[in-house]
Design a protein around this motif. Structure first.
Motif, mmCIF file in Angstrom:
data_model
loop_
_atom_site.group_PDB
_atom_site.id
_atom_site.type_symbol
_atom_site.label_atom_id
_atom_site.label_comp_id
_atom_site.label_asym_id
_atom_site.label_seq_id
_atom_site.Cartn_x
_atom_site.Cartn_y
_atom_site.Cartn_z
ATOM 1 N N TYR A 146 53.630 86.685 24.526
ATOM 2 C CA TYR A 146 54.769 85.768 24.404
ATOM 3 C C TYR A 146 56.086 86.493 24.114
ATOM 4 C CZ TYR A 146 51.031 82.299 23.974
ATOM 5 O OH TYR A 146 49.930 81.514 24.193
ATOM 6 N N SER A 147 56.078 87.794 24.233
ATOM 7 C CA SER A 147 57.237 88.596 23.857
ATOM 8 C C SER A 147 57.913 89.223 25.077
ATOM 9 C CB SER A 147 56.772 89.710 22.910
ATOM 10 O OG SER A 147 57.783 90.676 22.742
ATOM 11 N N ARG A 169 62.571 82.937 16.323
ATOM 12 C CA ARG A 169 62.601 82.549 17.732
ATOM 13 C C ARG A 169 61.201 82.762 18.296
ATOM 14 N NH1 ARG A 169 66.549 80.777 16.112
ATOM 15 N NH2 ARG A 169 68.704 81.078 16.711
ATOM 16 N N ILE A 170 60.600 81.695 18.825
ATOM 17 C CA ILE A 170 59.200 81.741 19.241
ATOM 18 C C ILE A 170 59.022 81.056 20.590
ATOM 19 C CG2 ILE A 170 56.844 81.072 18.595
ATOM 20 C CD1 ILE A 170 57.898 80.913 15.675
ATOM 21 N N ASP A 171 58.206 81.675 21.445
ATOM 22 C CA ASP A 171 57.847 81.072 22.730
ATOM 23 C C ASP A 171 57.256 79.683 22.455
ATOM 24 O OD1 ASP A 171 56.240 80.316 25.073
ATOM 25 O OD2 ASP A 171 56.471 82.385 25.736
ATOM 26 N N GLU A 172 57.723 78.693 23.205
ATOM 27 C CA GLU A 172 57.270 77.312 23.016
ATOM 28 C C GLU A 172 55.749 77.190 23.114
ATOM 29 O OE1 GLU A 172 58.781 73.021 24.650
ATOM 30 O OE2 GLU A 172 58.443 74.576 26.159
ATOM 31 N N ARG A 173 55.111 78.022 23.921
ATOM 32 C CA ARG A 173 53.662 77.956 24.126
ATOM 33 C C ARG A 173 52.859 78.602 22.998
ATOM 34 N NH1 ARG A 173 53.345 81.381 29.239
ATOM 35 N NH2 ARG A 173 54.767 82.527 27.897
ATOM 36 N N ASN A 174 53.520 79.374 22.143
ATOM 37 C CA ASN A 174 52.830 80.124 21.095
ATOM 38 C C ASN A 174 52.612 79.232 19.870
ATOM 39 O OD1 ASN A 174 51.814 81.977 19.304
ATOM 40 N ND2 ASN A 174 53.365 83.533 19.725
ATOM 41 N N LYS A 206 64.228 77.929 29.183
ATOM 42 C CA LYS A 206 64.211 79.027 30.159
ATOM 43 C C LYS A 206 65.298 80.056 29.859
ATOM 44 C CE LYS A 206 61.992 76.336 33.658
ATOM 45 N NZ LYS A 206 61.601 76.306 35.041
ATOM 46 N N ASN A 207 65.235 80.660 28.681
ATOM 47 C CA ASN A 207 66.303 81.575 28.286
ATOM 48 C C ASN A 207 65.893 83.039 28.170
ATOM 49 O OD1 ASN A 207 64.901 81.162 25.749
ATOM 50 N ND2 ASN A 207 66.684 82.098 24.782
ATOM 51 N N VAL A 208 64.580 83.362 28.197
ATOM 52 C CA VAL A 208 64.161 84.758 28.030
ATOM 53 C C VAL A 208 63.056 85.083 29.034
ATOM 54 C CG1 VAL A 208 63.060 86.414 26.466
ATOM 55 C CG2 VAL A 208 64.728 84.808 25.558
ATOM 56 N N TYR A 209 63.262 86.172 29.796
ATOM 57 C CA TYR A 209 62.207 86.662 30.685
ATOM 58 C C TYR A 209 61.196 87.473 29.891
ATOM 59 C CZ TYR A 209 64.351 85.430 35.144
ATOM 60 O OH TYR A 209 64.852 84.743 36.218
ATOM 61 N N LEU A 210 59.915 87.268 30.162
ATOM 62 C CA LEU A 210 58.853 88.053 29.554
ATOM 63 C C LEU A 210 58.468 89.181 30.505
ATOM 64 C CD1 LEU A 210 56.710 85.183 28.002
ATOM 65 C CD2 LEU A 210 58.691 86.381 27.064
ATOM 66 N N THR A 211 57.624 90.081 30.035
ATOM 67 C CA THR A 211 57.293 91.257 30.840
ATOM 68 C C THR A 211 56.549 90.900 32.127
ATOM 69 O OG1 THR A 211 55.281 91.598 29.541
ATOM 70 C CG2 THR A 211 57.250 92.808 28.857
ATOM 71 N N ASP A 212 55.895 89.726 32.152
ATOM 72 C CA ASP A 212 55.176 89.321 33.365
ATOM 73 C C ASP A 212 56.061 88.531 34.338
ATOM 74 O OD1 ASP A 212 55.443 86.865 32.099
ATOM 75 O OD2 ASP A 212 53.295 86.467 31.946
ATOM 76 N N LYS A 242 59.767 83.038 32.638
ATOM 77 C CA LYS A 242 60.955 82.765 31.826
ATOM 78 C C LYS A 242 60.606 81.672 30.826
ATOM 79 C CE LYS A 242 65.912 82.885 32.283
ATOM 80 N NZ LYS A 242 67.059 82.715 33.176
ATOM 81 N N ARG A 243 60.564 82.051 29.568
ATOM 82 C CA ARG A 243 60.059 81.148 28.535
ATOM 83 C C ARG A 243 61.118 80.206 27.994
ATOM 84 N NH1 ARG A 243 59.582 84.940 23.032
ATOM 85 N NH2 ARG A 243 61.691 84.494 22.319
ATOM 86 N N ASN A 244 60.633 79.106 27.412
ATOM 87 C CA ASN A 244 61.431 78.253 26.538
ATOM 88 C C ASN A 244 61.260 78.804 25.134
ATOM 89 O OD1 ASN A 244 62.011 76.600 28.718
ATOM 90 N ND2 ASN A 244 60.451 75.102 28.203
ATOM 91 N N THR A 245 62.359 78.908 24.384
ATOM 92 C CA THR A 245 62.319 79.510 23.056
ATOM 93 C C THR A 245 62.611 78.470 21.982
ATOM 94 O OG1 THR A 245 63.035 81.628 23.972
ATOM 95 C CG2 THR A 245 63.270 81.325 21.591
ATOM 96 N N CYS A 246 61.660 78.309 21.054
ATOM 97 C CA CYS A 246 61.840 77.392 19.924
ATOM 98 C C CYS A 246 62.620 78.101 18.829
ATOM 99 C CB CYS A 246 60.482 76.950 19.381
ATOM 100 S SG CYS A 246 59.565 75.944 20.546
ATOM 101 N N CYS A 247 63.657 77.436 18.327
ATOM 102 C CA CYS A 247 64.521 77.999 17.293
ATOM 103 C C CYS A 247 64.218 77.312 15.965
ATOM 104 C CB CYS A 247 65.983 77.778 17.653
ATOM 105 S SG CYS A 247 66.418 78.445 19.267
ATOM 106 N N TYR A 248 63.778 78.092 15.006
ATOM 107 C CA TYR A 248 63.441 77.588 13.673
ATOM 108 C C TYR A 248 64.410 78.149 12.642
ATOM 109 C CZ TYR A 248 58.875 75.833 15.213
ATOM 110 O OH TYR A 248 57.868 75.130 15.823
ATOM 111 N N GLY A 249 64.711 77.346 11.627
ATOM 112 C CA GLY A 249 65.572 77.788 10.543
ATOM 113 C C GLY A 249 64.939 77.539 9.191
#
Length: 194
Positions: A38-39, A134-139, A159-165, A168-175
């Motif tokens: 997921y990174s 910041r965590i991949d939505e699927r994780n 769809k803000n970050v490309y992974l090595t494969d 393009k993931r959705n990223t969950c933002c936690y505070g």
């Protein structure tokens, strides 16, 4: 404050400043299949791991990150890496991320101790006012782990970050804020076997 000299420790884990000399100790962990699924970081070869560590140290030298080697005191072995990153000194906000632990350390309570040390240090010593994740939505596993810390989902970057494969993931933002952390810290440590 010299960011390269910061170490954190409790009865279970020691976080020591990451250096290129740790590459050999971490390589067998970094090469575990699917470890960074997921990174966006590639670490599964010696060349990739050296580049990863070099980038972390460059970010540290710019006062934007504090990378650590995670050392498991129960086994007496290195377990992986983590860091403070995207450090915004002016607005007193930082991220905890770039965390990866070998499979044998996952679910062992090590991550809980590590996060407790890092969050305490961020709020109490560095005097930051917010910690973000910041965590991949699927994780789902990682998302549940930060929710147990008291962190709240603030939104999803689509769809803000490309992974090595190439995905393009959705990223969950936690505070997480100091007041929420106080409310969860005691329960968290007792459930981790402290």
């Amino acid at each position: 404050m010299k960011l390269k000299n910061i170490s954190l420790e409790d009865s279970r884990v020691k976080l020591i400043p990451l250096s290129l000399s740790h590459c050999e100790q971490l390589l067998h962990i970094a090469m575990e299949p699917g470890l960074t699924r997921y990174s966006p970081s590639e670490i599964d070869s010696e060349t990739a791991l050296r580049a990863y560590i070099t980038d972390a140290l460059d970010q540290r030298d710019k006062n934007l990150a504090i990378p650590f080697l995670v050392y498991d005191k129960n086994t007496g072995t290195p377990a992986g890496c983590t860091r403070y990153m995207h450090i915004d000194w002016k607005n007193k906000v930082l991220h905890i991320g770039a965390t990866w632990l070998g499979r044998e350390y996952q679910g062992s309570g090590l991550n809980t101790h590590m996060k407790q040390l890092m969050i305490d240090y961020a709020f109490q010593t560095l005097q930051f006012e917010k910690v973000e994740f910041r965590i991949d939505e699927r994780n789902v596993r990682s998302r549940k782990a930060v929710e147990k810390l008291g962190a709240v989902l603030e939104g999803i970057l689509r769809k803000n970050v490309y992974l090595t494969d190439g995905f393009k993931r959705n990223t969950c933002c936690y505070g997480l804020f100091p007041e929420s952390w106080k409310n969860t810290k005691t329960d968290l440590l007792s459930s981790a076997g402290e």
